[in-house]
Scaffold this motif. Sequence first.
Motif, PDB file in Angstrom:
ATOM      1  N   ILE A  83       0.744  -1.257  -0.033  1.00 42.88           N
ATOM      2  CA  ILE A  83      -0.008  -0.051  -0.016  1.00 42.88           C
ATOM      3  C   ILE A  83       0.801   1.280   0.099  1.00 42.88           C
ATOM      4  CG2 ILE A  83      -1.621   1.572   1.479  1.00 42.88           C
ATOM      5  CD1 ILE A  83      -2.680  -0.829  -0.063  1.00 42.88           C
ATOM      6  N   GLY A  84       1.886   1.195   0.687  1.00 37.90           N
ATOM      7  CA  GLY A  84       2.777   2.318   0.989  1.00 37.90           C
ATOM      8  C   GLY A  84       3.349   2.745  -0.308  1.00 37.90           C
ATOM      9  N   ILE A  85       3.919   1.666  -1.002  1.00 42.25           N
ATOM     10  CA  ILE A  85       4.713   1.772  -2.150  1.00 42.25           C
ATOM     11  C   ILE A  85       3.954   2.317  -3.297  1.00 42.25           C
ATOM     12  CG2 ILE A  85       6.077   0.661  -3.808  1.00 42.25           C
ATOM     13  CD1 ILE A  85       6.792  -1.175  -1.686  1.00 42.25           C
ATOM     14  N   PHE A  86       2.755   1.943  -3.441  1.00 41.94           N
ATOM     15  CA  PHE A  86       1.992   2.280  -4.480  1.00 41.94           C
ATOM     16  C   PHE A  86       0.878   3.068  -4.295  1.00 41.94           C
ATOM     17  CE2 PHE A  86       4.116  -1.956  -5.335  1.00 41.94           C
ATOM     18  CZ  PHE A  86       4.705  -1.816  -6.604  1.00 41.94           C
ATOM     19  N   ALA A  87       0.571   3.733  -3.377  1.00 36.18           N
ATOM     20  CA  ALA A  87      -0.584   4.468  -3.147  1.00 36.18           C
ATOM     21  C   ALA A  87      -0.838   5.747  -3.961  1.00 36.18           C
ATOM     22  CB  ALA A  87      -0.530   5.060  -1.410  1.00 36.18           C
ATOM     23  N   LYS A  88       0.336   6.360  -4.186  1.00 36.77           N
ATOM     24  CA  LYS A  88       0.334   7.499  -5.135  1.00 36.77           C
ATOM     25  C   LYS A  88      -0.232   7.244  -6.501  1.00 36.77           C
ATOM     26  CE  LYS A  88       2.717  11.151  -4.911  1.00 36.77           C
ATOM     27  NZ  LYS A  88       4.015  12.261  -4.927  1.00 36.77           N
ATOM     28  N   GLN A  89       0.260   5.885  -7.041  1.00 43.67           N
ATOM     29  CA  GLN A  89      -0.096   5.507  -8.200  1.00 43.67           C
ATOM     30  C   GLN A  89      -1.700   5.025  -8.471  1.00 43.67           C
ATOM     31  OE1 GLN A  89       3.185   2.983  -9.981  1.00 43.67           O
ATOM     32  NE2 GLN A  89       4.330   3.280  -8.227  1.00 43.67           N
ATOM     33  N   MET A 111      -8.454  -5.608  -5.292  1.00 40.20           N
ATOM     34  CA  MET A 111      -7.988  -6.716  -4.279  1.00 40.20           C
ATOM     35  C   MET A 111      -6.717  -7.491  -5.102  1.00 40.20           C
ATOM     36  SD  MET A 111     -11.395  -8.148  -2.227  1.00 40.20           S
ATOM     37  CE  MET A 111     -10.257  -8.532  -1.091  1.00 40.20           C
ATOM     38  N   THR A 112      -5.792  -7.484  -4.431  1.00 41.46           N
ATOM     39  CA  THR A 112      -4.569  -7.831  -5.081  1.00 41.46           C
ATOM     40  C   THR A 112      -3.814  -8.595  -4.095  1.00 41.46           C
ATOM     41  OG1 THR A 112      -2.466  -7.436  -6.485  1.00 41.46           O
ATOM     42  CG2 THR A 112      -3.216  -5.691  -4.989  1.00 41.46           C
ATOM     43  N   SER A 113      -2.895  -9.424  -4.251  1.00 47.21           N
ATOM     44  CA  SER A 113      -2.065 -10.325  -3.479  1.00 47.21           C
ATOM     45  C   SER A 113      -0.541  -9.262  -3.549  1.00 47.21           C
ATOM     46  CB  SER A 113      -1.547 -11.638  -4.012  1.00 47.21           C
ATOM     47  OG  SER A 113      -1.133 -11.566  -5.317  1.00 47.21           O
ATOM     48  N   THR A 114       0.109  -9.616  -2.856  1.00 48.10           N
ATOM     49  CA  THR A 114       1.558  -8.821  -2.381  1.00 48.10           C
ATOM     50  C   THR A 114       2.634  -9.332  -3.601  1.00 48.10           C
ATOM     51  OG1 THR A 114       2.179 -10.772  -0.923  1.00 48.10           O
ATOM     52  CG2 THR A 114       1.428  -8.705   0.067  1.00 48.10           C
ATOM     53  N   THR A 115       2.189 -10.249  -4.382  1.00 47.28           N
ATOM     54  CA  THR A 115       3.032 -10.491  -5.760  1.00 47.28           C
ATOM     55  C   THR A 115       2.358  -9.876  -6.804  1.00 47.28           C
ATOM     56  OG1 THR A 115       2.094 -12.485  -6.190  1.00 47.28           O
ATOM     57  CG2 THR A 115       4.120 -12.318  -4.586  1.00 47.28           C
ATOM     58  N   GLU A 155       0.716  -5.173 -12.448  1.00 50.54           N
ATOM     59  CA  GLU A 155       1.870  -5.824 -12.998  1.00 50.54           C
ATOM     60  C   GLU A 155       3.027  -5.205 -12.554  1.00 50.54           C
ATOM     61  OE1 GLU A 155       0.834  -4.781 -17.532  1.00 50.54           O
ATOM     62  OE2 GLU A 155      -0.186  -6.511 -17.533  1.00 50.54           O
ATOM     63  N   ARG A 156       2.965  -3.913 -12.319  1.00 51.21           N
ATOM     64  CA  ARG A 156       4.469  -3.292 -11.605  1.00 51.21           C
ATOM     65  C   ARG A 156       4.584  -3.739 -10.167  1.00 51.21           C
ATOM     66  NH1 ARG A 156       5.326   3.142 -12.086  1.00 51.21           N
ATOM     67  NH2 ARG A 156       5.710   2.250 -14.181  1.00 51.21           N
ATOM     68  N   ILE A 157       3.618  -4.334  -9.523  1.00 47.98           N
ATOM     69  CA  ILE A 157       3.653  -4.736  -8.206  1.00 47.98           C
ATOM     70  C   ILE A 157       4.610  -6.049  -8.420  1.00 47.98           C
ATOM     71  CG2 ILE A 157       2.555  -6.347  -6.527  1.00 47.98           C
ATOM     72  CD1 ILE A 157       0.323  -4.177  -6.644  1.00 47.98           C
ATOM     73  N   GLY A 158       4.192  -7.005  -9.465  1.00 45.55           N
ATOM     74  CA  GLY A 158       4.739  -8.227  -9.934  1.00 45.55           C
ATOM     75  C   GLY A 158       6.178  -7.829 -10.376  1.00 45.55           C
ATOM     76  N   GLU A 159       6.501  -6.817 -11.164  1.00 41.48           N
ATOM     77  CA  GLU A 159       7.740  -6.419 -11.727  1.00 41.48           C
ATOM     78  C   GLU A 159       8.536  -6.103 -10.399  1.00 41.48           C
ATOM     79  OE1 GLU A 159       9.724  -3.008 -14.173  1.00 41.48           O
ATOM     80  OE2 GLU A 159       7.880  -2.856 -13.988  1.00 41.48           O
ATOM     81  N   ASN A 160       8.056  -5.752  -9.288  1.00 43.41           N
ATOM     82  CA  ASN A 160       9.253  -5.335  -8.269  1.00 43.41           C
ATOM     83  C   ASN A 160       9.397  -6.633  -7.452  1.00 43.41           C
ATOM     84  OD1 ASN A 160       9.801  -2.607  -7.916  1.00 43.41           O
ATOM     85  ND2 ASN A 160       7.875  -2.419  -8.939  1.00 43.41           N
TER      86      ASN A 160
END
Length: 348
Positions: A78-84, A169-173, A202-207
Motif C-alpha cells: 500500500i505504501g509503495i503504490f498508494a500515489k499510483q 483486491m490484489t496479492s503482494t506479488t 503488473e508493476r507490483i509483480g515486476e518489483n
Amino acid sequence: TAEYGSQMLSLGGVHHLTGGSKKEGRVTVEMMMALGNKQPAELTIDGGSQILIQAGRAPIVNGVEEKRMRVGCGSATIGIFAKQFFGKLDEVVVVDDHITGVLTEHQAGRCLDMRPSGIRMRGRKSTPGRYFQVANPGTGWGGTDIADPLAIIESWETEAAWPGLRLLMTSTTGEHASWYVLDDKLQPVEQDMPEDVRRIVERIGENCEPSLTTVLFLGGAGGSLRAGVTENPVLLTRAIKDALVNVTCGGAPAYIWPGGGITVMADVMRMPDNSFGTVPTPAIVAPIEFSMKLDDYRALGGHMDHVRTLEDALRRGAWHNEGAPTARKWVPLPPANPWPLARPPLLG
C-alpha cells in the motif's frame, strides 16, 4: 521462522548428528553435505509442506515451483503504490498472510485525503490500515488459504460506502488480482479491470524478486583446527576479533558470529563446487582459510618453520613432500569474491 513470506529453516547441527540414533546422524550429515554442495534435498515439515530445495534455485512446495517473492507485506505494498493508485480507484485491499493492507485506512491513504470506504475486514486489526490473521496460511491469495478474496471482507458500513465504489483486491506479488464495483445493495460485483489499474498490478509483480533458495553454512573452528595455525590457539581467536585475520570458506567471505570462539557463516553459492565432505563421526567437513600479514602471523605464534612462499606453493603444489608426486586443482575465484587480503574482514 519466517519474514514476509521468506521461510527460514535451521537444519542439521550437532544435536542431530551425534545426539540421536546412528540413522539420524547419517541422514543429517547426508542432507547437510547435499545442500552445501548445491545439490537438492527433499524435506517434509511436520504439520506443514513437502519441499524440494537446492541452493540457487526456486523452492518447490508440494510439487509447485515458487515463482515470486513478495514486494513486501500488504501494508508495505500500500505504501509503495498508494500515489499510483490514487485517482484511479476508491479502495485497495492487499491480501497478505502476515499483514493485509487497506488503502483508505492506511496512513498513505490519509495523506492523500482519500475518502473512507466503509470497508470492514475480518481478522485482527493492528494499526490503521493493517490487519493480522485475515485467513490461515496456505497457497492461495497472498500466502493464505483463500481462493475468493471477498471472503476476508466482513461487510460495508452503509453510512460510508456508496454504489459505484471501485475496489481493487490484489496479492503482494500481483499474481492474484480482481476488480470490483459496489452495486446498489453495496455488494461487490466483479468486472473487467481498467488497463491503467492493471499496469500498476503488473508493476507490483515486476518489483518482486524471483523466488530463490539460499543455503548458508554455519560451522565452528575447533581447538585442533586452530592448533594447526598456532601453538596458542586463543591468539588466533583474538586476532580475528581484532580484525587482523580475515576468515574465508573456500575463498568465500565469511561472517564471524559474535561471542566466543570462531563461528563462521558463508553462502555456499560463493564457495567452490563440492566443497563439503563428511567423516564417520558423523560430522560435516568444510574448507576454512585464515589470511593475514606475515608479521601478524609471527606475532600470534604461528608455525613459522612451515611457512612457504606463494611462488613455491604454485610451483610445487600446496601439499609437497620430498619424493612424492604433487597434485593440484585450479579453482578460479568467483568475480563476486574479493581477494582475502583486499579488504577488512567481515566481523560480527
